[in-house]
Scaffold this active site. Sequence first.
Site, mmCIF file in Angstrom:
data_model
loop_
_atom_site.group_PDB
_atom_site.id
_atom_site.type_symbol
_atom_site.label_atom_id
_atom_site.label_comp_id
_atom_site.label_asym_id
_atom_site.label_seq_id
_atom_site.Cartn_x
_atom_site.Cartn_y
_atom_site.Cartn_z
ATOM 1 N N GLU A 109 -24.063 -17.806 138.056
ATOM 2 C CA GLU A 109 -22.486 -17.858 137.868
ATOM 3 C C GLU A 109 -21.704 -16.749 138.513
ATOM 4 O O GLU A 109 -20.555 -16.756 138.779
ATOM 5 C CB GLU A 109 -22.201 -18.183 136.299
ATOM 6 C CG GLU A 109 -22.505 -19.615 136.008
ATOM 7 C CD GLU A 109 -21.651 -20.802 136.725
ATOM 8 O OE1 GLU A 109 -20.655 -20.601 137.177
ATOM 9 O OE2 GLU A 109 -22.227 -22.095 136.840
ATOM 10 N N TYR A 128 -14.313 -19.878 131.508
ATOM 11 C CA TYR A 128 -15.043 -20.608 132.653
ATOM 12 C C TYR A 128 -16.428 -20.214 132.563
ATOM 13 O O TYR A 128 -17.481 -21.053 132.338
ATOM 14 C CB TYR A 128 -14.468 -20.487 134.094
ATOM 15 C CG TYR A 128 -15.556 -20.934 134.926
ATOM 16 C CD1 TYR A 128 -15.701 -22.333 135.245
ATOM 17 C CD2 TYR A 128 -16.483 -20.287 135.618
ATOM 18 C CE1 TYR A 128 -16.842 -22.811 135.794
ATOM 19 C CE2 TYR A 128 -17.427 -20.692 136.194
ATOM 20 C CZ TYR A 128 -17.634 -22.202 136.543
ATOM 21 O OH TYR A 128 -18.680 -22.590 137.204
ATOM 22 N N ASP A 178 -13.527 -25.115 137.044
ATOM 23 C CA ASP A 178 -13.405 -23.979 138.087
ATOM 24 C C ASP A 178 -12.414 -24.608 139.071
ATOM 25 O O ASP A 178 -11.755 -25.874 138.876
ATOM 26 C CB ASP A 178 -14.714 -23.558 138.778
ATOM 27 C CG ASP A 178 -15.329 -24.860 139.539
ATOM 28 O OD1 ASP A 178 -14.827 -25.800 139.650
ATOM 29 O OD2 ASP A 178 -16.354 -24.581 140.183
#
Length: 369
Positions: free
Chosen positions: A40, A123, A141
């Site tokens: 990520e 996020y 996102d």
Amino acid sequence: MLHSHDHAAFADSLLLWFSQHQRPLPWRRDYTPYQVWISEIMLQQTQMERGVEYFLRWMDRLPDIAAVADADEETVLKLWEGLGYYSRVRNLHRAARIIVREHAGEFPGRLEHIRALPGIGDYTAAAIASIAFRQDVACVDANVERVLARVCDIDTPVKQKENMAFVRATAQALLPPGKAREFNQAMMELGALVCSKKARCEDCPVRRWCEAHHLGIVHERPVPAARKPVSHIDVATGVLVHQGRIFIQKRPDHGVWAGFWEFPGGCVEPGETPERTVEREFMEEMEFPVEHAGKITVIHHGYTTYRVTLHCFFLRLRSGTSPAPVLHAATDHRWVRFGELTDYTLPAGHRKLADMLATDLRLPALLDG
Ligand code: SF4
């Protein structure tokens, strides 16, 4: 039009598509929290193919959280070199040490503990909590924003506060309980593969609920935000050659490109030529009087809010000058052989310059001279 009674069918259709079309990414094999976390952070602002390459190299060298915590800064920066946004890797390094110290080396599973780690925003916390720990929290996102701006026909810039709140609430409402890992990835994958900038609506599993598609205005959604002006700066830098070696110095531990190695230089001041800038900078930063030995190239490099034009020169020390610098803008220095430059982490523009030097036929003569 997407009504609440359509939510289950929307999710089913999307999940079926994901089960058939998802890309076989390395962190999707085991979904360990460590691998999900690294992927990520690495994939922010990075293309997938490039991210996978960096991810595999990283895992090879640092297979678990303890290895990251034990690694020195040079090692993690080097593994990140070229990905940009270096505060991400510094935060990641700090977070690994916190996890070892405060969570016995186990990645924390609670959303508030994940969110409290350095470099993890809303996020990323939601992505790790849902993908690694299967918590029922939606993540939004840029891909999800684009999909929902089209499905729900949001006709003002999607980044506006009230629109973002709407997008988050819609993503959460659509999420089927117990399926957060698959659903969140499916939404992002749909945005990446089908509902991309140039949408392929004919292949879309949620087409029947998409308002922008029905209205024939997909290309007008999402409505973009007004663009910020991009500023421009001229910088001059010098490759100083002396007795077969090249001078580099290490930037301070704070500010732009903190801790990176560089060819010295600085901003071209008003009324100054780039040639004069390098002479002045070498005197101010190292007390080196230098003379020019040829212009190398001009490199253009763009960042999010500014563009740099980098004027690059070969330099020599004026005769009789000691090669020992008096450092005023750096914490360390090296006189390196050309081949050793690959061992040092350089800012992107300087790495481009180092790559260009490899094919510059004047360099061997300068190094020999
Ligand atoms: S129908 Fe087209 S615009 Fe709508 S979600 Fe699917 S790909 Fe995107």
